[in-house]
Design a protein around this motif. Structure first.
Motif, PDB file in Angstrom:
ATOM      1  N   GLU A 191       0.829  -1.199   0.000  1.00  0.00           N
ATOM      2  CA  GLU A 191       0.000   0.000   0.000  1.00  0.00           C
ATOM      3  C   GLU A 191       0.869   1.256   0.000  1.00  0.00           C
ATOM      4  OE1 GLU A 191      -2.537  -0.422   3.361  1.00  0.00           O
ATOM      5  OE2 GLU A 191      -3.743  -2.046   2.471  1.00  0.00           O
ATOM      6  N   PRO A 198      -0.364  -2.850  -6.640  1.00  0.00           N
ATOM      7  CA  PRO A 198      -1.661  -3.535  -6.558  1.00  0.00           C
ATOM      8  C   PRO A 198      -1.571  -4.813  -5.720  1.00  0.00           C
ATOM      9  CG  PRO A 198      -1.173  -2.889  -8.815  1.00  0.00           C
ATOM     10  CD  PRO A 198       0.070  -2.641  -8.035  1.00  0.00           C
ATOM     11  N   ARG A 216       1.392  -6.311 -13.729  1.00  0.00           N
ATOM     12  CA  ARG A 216       1.332  -7.365 -12.710  1.00  0.00           C
ATOM     13  C   ARG A 216       2.687  -7.650 -12.072  1.00  0.00           C
ATOM     14  NH1 ARG A 216       1.166 -13.096 -12.382  1.00  0.00           N
ATOM     15  NH2 ARG A 216      -0.162 -13.749 -10.643  1.00  0.00           N
TER      16      ARG A 216
END
Length: 415
Positions: free
Chosen positions: A218, A223, A260
């Motif tokens: 965070e 993500p 990703r």
């Protein structure tokens, strides 16, 4: 026992030798031993004296139940070659009177860590004059590494320095080091097998049981479902850090349009600025300073893949201390090491080993693990099991304590 610890690196340094000497000191003091430490002010891996400490004056403090003397030293901003030699020599000279003062205390054991080798003669002399047992612990074959990596040069210089090293090592009651290959190297340098002890780096496995890396993700804007490849530790010359920038760029090019796979490089040292410059413009790369020891488990838990670059030729001269936390975190490791080295043998059971200085091979390993969550989990579990059974802090330090107490002159019990 009255135990005198002599080391240039000590707490509150967060990486390498300083981390382990600090933890060992606190553990021994908590067990009721009288512990004294002769060391330097913290300076590593930033290569500058830490806030609140002096590189010019002697200081004394009480730390975690131990008496600690801090001795001045010269810290070059960009260490290398002769600068590093002068740096180590400055500590050896400034700490000499403090070590001689400990003769009045009459320690039962004098424990010294290499590097720096410069401190070994004083440790041995103090042990002999006080009737104490003399223990040399080799965390890093600094002489071999310095010549192999080109930091020091010259056949005559090498011959003289190695001869001095061999002479010193043979005079300690105990010589320990962190891996089997490093023990074999000590044997090849003339140390009697009866004096050799395996004393591996350790990890507090229990600290990782409830660790979570979510807070770090965070903070960095990563993500929750991203795959994170993490490097955490010193950013120095032995690591060959430039390969990580090449891998990050290659992965970005091969996975265009995907966010990703992320890379996080956490650490400080003389190589950080160059790595920052090499990573400029590469997407999904984040940099962090070294994190507090209390957050180490959560930091390593942020990773899905750990990165361990090493230059060719270094894998059997040092056993990277950062590996212990990687194993305990139950995450797979991608390491660069030559086949047959001890680092390669350890990592093969919990990750992927690729040739040093081969960015294409390292890229392939990272992408393969990023695409296979079950494989990552399988390798991570293997690493955690090794940490639990071989390098848990409590069991390693209890064996060390017993061995230290059992030394009868020069006949040493194996840990």
């Amino acid at each position: 026992m009255k135990i005198l610890i002599y080391c240039i690196n000590f707490a509150p340094e967060l990486t390498g030798i300083g981390k382990y000497t600090g933890e060992m000191t606190a553990w021994l003091a908590a067990r009721g031993h009288e512990v004294r430490v002769v060391t330097a002010p913290p300076y590593y891996p930033d290569w500058k004296v830490g806030a609140g400490y002096s590189g010019k004056f002697w200081q004394r403090e009480r730390w975690q139940g131990a008496d600690v003397w801090r001795c001045p030293l010269w810290v070059p901003s960009r260490p290398g070659g002769i600068k590093r030699v002068l740096h180590l020599a400055s500590f050896a000279l400034s700490s000499l009177p403090v070590m001689l003062r400990q003769l009045l205390w009459l320690p039962d054991a004098v424990w010294v860590v290499e590097p720096p080798l410069f401190c070994a003669p004083t440790a041995w002399a103090v042990a002999r004059l006080s009737g104490a047992r003399a223990w040399l612990h080799i965390s890093d074959y600094e002489v071999d590494a310095a010549f192999d990596l080109g930091l020091l040069k010259g056949k005559t210089l090498k011959r003289v320095v190695l001869a001095a090293e061999h002479w010193l090592m043979r005079r300690f009651d105990v010589v320990s080091t962190v891996s089997q290959r490093m023990l074999e190297r000590a044997l090849s340098k003339g140390v009697d097998a009866q004096r050799l002890v395996a004393f591996p780096n350790w990890v507090d496995v229990g600290a990782f049981i409830s660790a979570s890396g979510q807070a770090y993700r965070e903070e960095l804007g990563i993500p929750p479902d991203a795959v994170v490849a993490l490097y955490s530790g010193n950013m120095g010359r032995k690591q060959g850090l430039e390969i990580m920038a090449q891998v990050a760029l290659s992965c970005a090019e091969q996975r265009q349009g995907s966010d990703r796979l992320w890379f996080v490089f956490c650490g400080n040292g003389v190589g950080r600025a160059d790595l920052l410059a090499q990573c400029e413009g590469i997407p999904n790369v984040r940099f962090m300073d070294l994190q507090p020891a209390a957050r180490l488990a959560d930091l390593l838990a942020m990773a899905d893949i750990h990165l361990m670059p090493q230059r060719a030729g270094a894998a059997d001269l040092v056993m990277p201390s950062k590996l212990t936390g990687m194993l305990a975190s139950a995450r797979p490791v991608v390491a660069t090491a030559l086949a047959g080295t001890e680092l390669a043998n350890v990592v093969q059971m919990c990750g992927i080993v690729v040739p040093p200085e081969d960015p294409a091979a390292m890229t392939g390993a990272v992408l393969a693990l990023a695409a296979n969550a079950s494989w990552r989990e399988q390798l991570g579990i293997a690493g955690r099991n090794h940490a639990v059974h071989q390098i848990d802090r409590e069991s390693v330090l209890r064996r060390f304590e017993k061995c230290l107490a059992d030394i009868p002159g020069s006949a040493v019990q194996q840990m």
